[in-house]
Each structure stands twice: as C-alpha cells, then as structure tokens.
Design a protein around this motif. Structure first.
Motif, short mmCIF file in Angstrom:
data_model
loop_
_atom_site.label_atom_id
_atom_site.label_comp_id
_atom_site.label_asym_id
_atom_site.label_seq_id
_atom_site.Cartn_x
_atom_site.Cartn_y
_atom_site.Cartn_z
N UNK A 174 0.86 -1.19 0.00
CA UNK A 174 0.00 0.00 0.00
C UNK A 174 0.89 1.24 0.00
N UNK A 175 0.52 2.24 -0.79
CA UNK A 175 1.25 3.51 -0.80
C UNK A 175 0.34 4.56 -0.21
N UNK A 176 0.74 5.08 0.95
CA UNK A 176 0.01 6.17 1.61
C UNK A 176 0.57 7.49 1.12
N UNK A 177 -0.31 8.33 0.62
CA UNK A 177 0.14 9.61 0.05
C UNK A 177 0.61 10.57 1.15
N UNK A 178 1.48 11.47 0.78
CA UNK A 178 1.88 12.56 1.67
C UNK A 178 0.62 13.33 2.08
N UNK A 179 0.42 13.50 3.37
CA UNK A 179 -0.75 14.22 3.87
C UNK A 179 -1.96 13.36 4.13
N UNK A 180 -1.91 12.08 3.77
CA UNK A 180 -3.05 11.21 4.03
C UNK A 180 -3.30 11.11 5.53
N UNK A 181 -4.55 11.42 5.94
CA UNK A 181 -4.93 11.46 7.36
C UNK A 181 -4.04 12.41 8.16
N UNK A 182 -3.42 13.36 7.48
CA UNK A 182 -2.63 14.39 8.15
C UNK A 182 -1.17 14.06 8.36
N UNK A 183 -0.73 12.86 7.99
CA UNK A 183 0.67 12.46 8.22
C UNK A 183 1.59 13.00 7.14
N UNK A 184 2.80 13.37 7.50
CA UNK A 184 3.76 13.84 6.49
C UNK A 184 4.42 12.67 5.77
N UNK A 185 4.78 12.91 4.51
CA UNK A 185 5.56 11.94 3.75
C UNK A 185 4.74 10.87 3.08
N UNK A 186 5.12 10.53 1.86
CA UNK A 186 4.55 9.36 1.19
C UNK A 186 5.21 8.12 1.78
N UNK A 187 4.38 7.13 2.12
CA UNK A 187 4.87 5.93 2.81
C UNK A 187 4.54 4.70 1.98
N UNK A 188 5.55 3.91 1.66
CA UNK A 188 5.35 2.64 0.97
C UNK A 188 5.42 1.51 1.98
N UNK A 189 4.30 0.77 2.10
CA UNK A 189 4.15 -0.26 3.13
C UNK A 189 4.00 -1.62 2.47
N UNK A 190 4.59 -2.65 3.07
CA UNK A 190 4.42 -4.02 2.61
C UNK A 190 4.09 -4.91 3.79
N UNK A 191 3.20 -5.87 3.56
CA UNK A 191 2.79 -6.83 4.59
C UNK A 191 2.86 -8.22 3.98
N UNK A 192 3.70 -9.08 4.54
CA UNK A 192 3.83 -10.45 4.07
C UNK A 192 3.26 -11.41 5.09
N UNK B 8 6.08 -6.80 8.43
CA UNK B 8 5.64 -5.47 8.03
C UNK B 8 6.86 -4.59 7.80
N UNK B 9 6.91 -3.94 6.64
CA UNK B 9 8.00 -3.01 6.35
C UNK B 9 7.43 -1.72 5.78
N UNK B 10 8.20 -0.64 5.91
CA UNK B 10 7.77 0.65 5.38
C UNK B 10 8.98 1.52 5.10
N UNK B 11 8.86 2.34 4.05
CA UNK B 11 9.87 3.33 3.70
C UNK B 11 9.17 4.64 3.35
N UNK B 12 9.84 5.75 3.64
CA UNK B 12 9.24 7.07 3.47
C UNK B 12 10.14 7.99 2.66
#
Length: 340
Positions: free
Chosen positions: A131-149, A162-166
């Motif tokens: 899942x890619x969370x956009x910058x500003x989604x729900x008020x959070x800074x930064x675009x976040x790329x999340x993976x769940x295996x 669970x991993x994530x990069x911003x």
C-alpha cells in the motif's frame, strides 16, 4: 515442512462502494487455514485444525466501515495519539480526532485498515500486499510505501512481516489487530467471553494511562499490581486496554510477548514479535460495532511501538526517516495441548 503450505487466489469476493473489487487469497498448511482480504490486509479467517481462532465476518462488505479493525493491519500509527497532534522536526501536525472527537486512534477513520491494498506477490508459501500512503493522508507527512507479508512458516505458525519506507520524516507504528478467542464455535454466535482465558505477558513494566487511554509518560513496574501477568493469570472480569513494555528497542528476531490458553480448550496461542510493547485489549467495546459481537467476546494482543510515542520524549522513537526501513515481525503460533 511436514504439511506443505499452499495458496489459492486472489479472487473477487465483493466490491467497494466505488465498484473496485474486494479480493481474497487463502493460505493453508501446517494445520492452519487463513483467508486474507486486500481490504485492510485483513485476516478474515484463521482456523487451526478446523477450529476458528479469530473473530471474522462472512460478508466482506462489513469490513468497509463496520468492523472494529478485525484482523486488519492498522496504521500509519497504531493505537492513540493525544489530541490528534504531534510535532516532528519543529513542525506540528494535526490528525483526525476519530476517537470520541478527542484523540487520534489507529491511523484515523480512513487509516490503513479501510484502504485497498494490492496483492503484489503470491508465492508457494507466502503472499505480500502493498500500500502507498500519500503525503498528507490522514494528516501524516511523507509518502509511505508499506508491505505486509503473510507466511505459514511451520506447524501452526503464521508469520507477519511489516515493512515501510518514506520520502520525508514521518512516524510509523504498524500492527495486526486480530481478535482472538480460543473457544469460538465452529459456526455462528454467540461466542463465550474471554473470562475463562488465561494470559501470560512477560513484561516487567506497563504504561499507566489517563481517562482517555493516553499514556501519562510513566513506565511503571507491574509488580504488586493487577498488571502483573508474568505468570499465567485468569482474565476474569478485569478490564485491560494497556501497553505492556517488553524493552526499549525493536529486536532483530521475534520473542514471546504473550501466551493465551483457555479452560475447555486444547489450543494454546503464543504471540511473538520484535516490537518494544504489546497492547492487551479485552474487547470491551466490541458490541458497539453492531455486528453481533458481544463485549469481551475476544481479546487483542497488538505488538507495537509505545502509544503516543511522538508526544513523549522519554519513549522510544517512532520516527522513520528517508533511507531507513521500518520493520516489524509478528508470529502467531498455535499448539495443541491437554484440554484444561
């Protein structure tokens, strides 16, 4: 593996209000049968030798807005942030106050548990959603790329990685929000309460909270309190919605954060994780979902960062910066034991 894991799907099982399909994939093997939705990366079913272990819904549409994060990956920040506000690198961010208009809870009303993830990889023994969370989604800074295996890694063992990069400094705290009851009927309701479940959490300390369930900032010893669960303890009618401290750091490999058994069940659940804390929630508010779940009909053990960590300098940091990788591992291990 003695019982080779296998995966089927993903296949459509419903549709979102905007027409996008809701997809489901299934993992089976080693005594487990697990159903995963792309909506919220939800564990819809988790059976051990044919017995259901988690609360779930037959109608996938119930996961769109109704379920209290049943089985979902919650984020960008699991648990609570006081007043829906935090400061990072001198900038203050305002988040939705989706818990009684007071605090920010589980990433907001449109957090990760309400989003369509993507089945990115489906292998022989594991599947990965992204899942890619956009910058500003729900008020959070930064675009976040999340993976769940999700992977079946051994007898009765489901591992979640669970991993994530911003691309900008942000805060991250991810967990799985499954509701467990070792005495669930094979079909239908009602489920018995968790009163006859026995829990053990190997934590020396816990986080006291105020009347809004926000940590006070104190890290208090469990010794001499009702929060001392270092030995197997019958839950009974006692209320819990607290974080138990397992350490100050995320560990490289998961260690035991909780163990659950129940009178009348021959199944034991051991939860292992790399997170520094685990939230033990007794399901008090389940009835409010209006889905036939009774209060306290299941419990959650949510490995995570300290709640409200961005607002407590003395808590381990939940900040993620560009170039870093957030990583959290959770394992659910089910074993057969002599019925109690």
């Amino acid at each position: 593996m003695s019982d080779t894991a296998r995966i089927s799907g993903p296949v459509p099982v419903g549709a979102m209000p905007d027409g996008r399909p809701i997809l489901e994939a299934r993992l089976a093997g080693e005594g487990l049968a697990v159903s995963i939705l792309d909506l919220g990366a939800v564990i819809r079913r988790l059976d051990f030798h044919g017995h259901p272990m988690v609360l779930g819904r037959d109608d996938p549409h119930d996961y769109v807005a109704k379920t209290p994060q049943c089985g979902a990956i919650v984020g960008r920040f699991a648990n609570r942030i006081a007043g829906g506000r935090f400061t990072l690198d001198g900038t203050t961010y305002d988040l939705p106050r989706n818990e009684a208009g007071r605090n920010h809870l589980h990433g907001g009303a449109a957090g990760f548990s309400r989003r369509n993830w993507t089945f990115a990889e489906v292998g022989e023994r594991s599947l990965t959603l992204t899942y890619r969370a956009a910058d500003g989604e729900e008020g959070y800074p930064g675009a976040l790329d999340v993976a769940c295996t999700y992977a079946i890694t051994g007898p009765g063992t489901l591992r979640i990685t669970l991993t994530a990069r911003t691309d900008e400094p942000t805060i991250v705290n991810l967990t799985n929000h499954s509701y467990f009851n070792l005495l669930l009927p094979r079909q239908g309701f009602p489920a018995p309460t968790i009163d006859d479940h026995v829990i053990e959490i190997p934590a020396e300390s816990y986080l006291p909270v105020d009347d809004g369930q926000i940590p006070t900032g104190e890290i208090a010893p469990v010794a001499g309190t009702r929060f001392d669960l270092r030995r197997p303890t019958r839950i009974g009618g006692r209320a819990f919605d607290h974080a138990f401290v397992l350490g100050r750091e995320t560990t490289p490999e998961p260690r035991t954060v909780g163990r659950v058994t129940a009178a009348g069940s021959d199944v034991a659940l051991t939860v292992l994780a790399t997170a520094p804390a685990v939230q033990f929630y007794d399901g008090t508010h389940l009835a409010k979902a209006g889905l036939g779940f009774a209060a306290r009909s299941a419990l959650c053990l949510e490995p995570e960062a300290f709640p409200d960590a961005p607002n407590h300098p003395g808590f381990p940091s939940a900040t993620l910066r560009p170039g870093e990788t957030y990583r959290q591992i959770i394992e659910y291990r089910f074993t057969k034991e002599t019925a109690r």
